[in-house]
Design a protein around this motif. Structure first.
Motif: not given
Length: 453
Positions: A383, A388, A391, A440, A443-445, A447-448
């Motif tokens: 993060f 980011k 987060q 978190t 899924f938010t970093v 996989r994107k």
């Protein structure tokens, strides 16, 4: 040509780049912790008052942690931004970030010194000092505060040395001061009979030398990007970005300080000075075994930031996978070692039979499930490296403020747990905080990033 190869994180193996930085940075972390650890080792052997003196130093930990928090606020906020701009080829803006960080470190360090000296006595009492331990705490922290600017400059600016790929130089920054501390500690403590005041004097002098070395390198000809007078003038938007991202590392240190306050006050109520001393030792052991964790996390951040700035997303994903596995394997290994040899780790700092008897079962509770901590650190590092901030800040607060502190205050009252409740709060928080933050991040970093490749 060699310097360029060593500092261009878009070339070569991602894992090799991380390891190449991790080795000297972990050694630097080791030596940096020696600043405080060696003080405790010597103080724990000064004679009849050793346990009280060691507990007095333990009461000072939250203040020292707060100083480190402000250093991280600037250093850990500026370095990832610096790396991203360097990866994108925007060297002028990267130097401007470095210059603004230098000015911020000077200003905040001066303010903390003045404020700390003004409120140190009531603050130490609030942090759990007793009539017996207060004199030792006052003697140490009064002198230590005069080195605030030096510790902030050495730790904060060293982030920018490592961010340029100069891992060995970053290691030397800390080693020079720590070796000096190792030499001066016994002289001031035992030869000059200064006790805890001597330990503080040795630390301040060592920090001054480290800060001087760091500043000299970042203004010299061997660095790629340097501190320049034209970039020292603060620019509001730039400062905002630095401090916003730095809030993650700052929050982590501040919440560490709050946890220490909660632990010390609760242990003072349920166990007295003895258990405050036990927590001092456990925190010291934790600092030692966390060294590679901090070194690996810190070495991965500039690699991730640089490649993210250069839009090399596949390399970013590889770095995340390598970082996560390395931290997890290491933390399982250290959990096993600490569980098997608790007497050894405690005896490094104090051999008082009473403290050993109370410390061994407390250590088993405190370090139970230590491996889940790896999830928290890998997620936090990612993060922060990618800028980011929201987060990173949230999960810094979540584990400590939302989980640890309430549990520290509540568990001692449940089922007559007493002091055991304080030590149980740590493993529970490692599990809840680690799983929440890593899930978190995935899924938010992660996989994107895969979809964007």
């Amino acid at each position: 040509m060699q310097a360029q190869t060593n500092t261009d994180f878009s070339q070569g193996s991602v894992s090799a780049n991380i390891v190449r930085l991790a080795v000297p940075m972990t050694l630097a972390q080791l030596v940096n912790v020696l600043y405080n650890i060696i003080d405790r080792v010597y103080i724990g052997r000064i004679g009849a008052d050793a346990t009280h003196a060691l507990t007095g130093l333990g009461v000072c930990f939250p203040i020292i942690t707060m100083i480190l928090a402000f250093s991280n606020l600037v250093g850990m906020g500026g370095a990832p931004l610096f790396s991203m701009k360097r990866g994108a080829g925007e060297t002028e803006e990267a130097e401007a970030i470095l210059g603004n960080c230098f000015t911020l470190l000077l200003g905040i360090g001066t303010s903390l010194t003045v404020l700390g000296l003004l409120i140190r006595r009531p603050l130490l009492l609030a942090l759990g000092a007793s009539e017996t331990t207060l004199p030792y705490a006052m003697s140490y922290i009064t002198i230590y505060l005069f080195g605030t600017i030096f510790v902030m400059l050495s730790l904060g600016l060293n982030q920018f040395i490592n961010a340029q790929g100069f891992g060995t130089t970053g290691m030397l920054t800390v080693i020079i001061g720590a070796v000096l501390n190792l030499i001066l500690d016994p002289i001031f403590i035992f030869v000059l009979h200064m006790g805890v005041r001597g330990a503080a004097c040795a630390t301040v002098i060592s920090q001054f030398v480290s800060a001087l070395w760091t500043f000299r390198f970042l203004t010299g000809s061997k660095t790629l990007l340097r501190i320049r007078i034209k970039h020292m003038r603060l620019q509001a938007q730039r400062v905002q970005k630095i401090l916003t991202l730095g809030l993650a590392g700052f929050t982590m240190n501040v919440t560490n300080s709050l946890v220490q306050v909660a632990c010390n006050s609760t242990l003072q109520t349920f166990g007295g000075d003895l258990y405050v001393g036990v927590m001092t030792v456990l925190n010291s052991v934790r600092e030692i075994i966390m060294l590679p964790v901090n070194g690996i996390s810190s070495s991965a951040q500039p690699v991730i930031s640089f490649n993210y700035g250069a839009a090399l997303l596949q390399r970013v994903r590889k770095a995340i996978v390598f970082l996560s596995w390395l931290l997890f394997v290491y933390s399982i290994l250290m959990w096993g070692i600490v569980s098997l040899f608790p007497h050894f780790f405690i005896s490094i700092f104090n051999t008082d039979p009473q403290l050993l008897a109370a410390g061994v079962p407390s250590m088993h509770l405190y370090f139970f499930g230590f491996c889940f901590m790896a999830f928290q650190f890998s997620a936090q590092s990612v993060f922060t490296a990618l800028g980011k901030s929201h987060q990173a800040i949230f999960f810094s607060i979540f584990r400590k403020v939302i989980v640890v502190i309430p549990l520290t205050l509540l568990l001692p009252h449940i089922a007559s747990l007493g002091v055991n409740g304080v030590f149980l709060a740590e493993p529970i928080s490692n599990l809840l905080g680690g799983v929440a933050s890593f899930t978190t991040m995935y899924f938010t970093v992660y996989r994107k990033l895969k979809k964007q490749v």
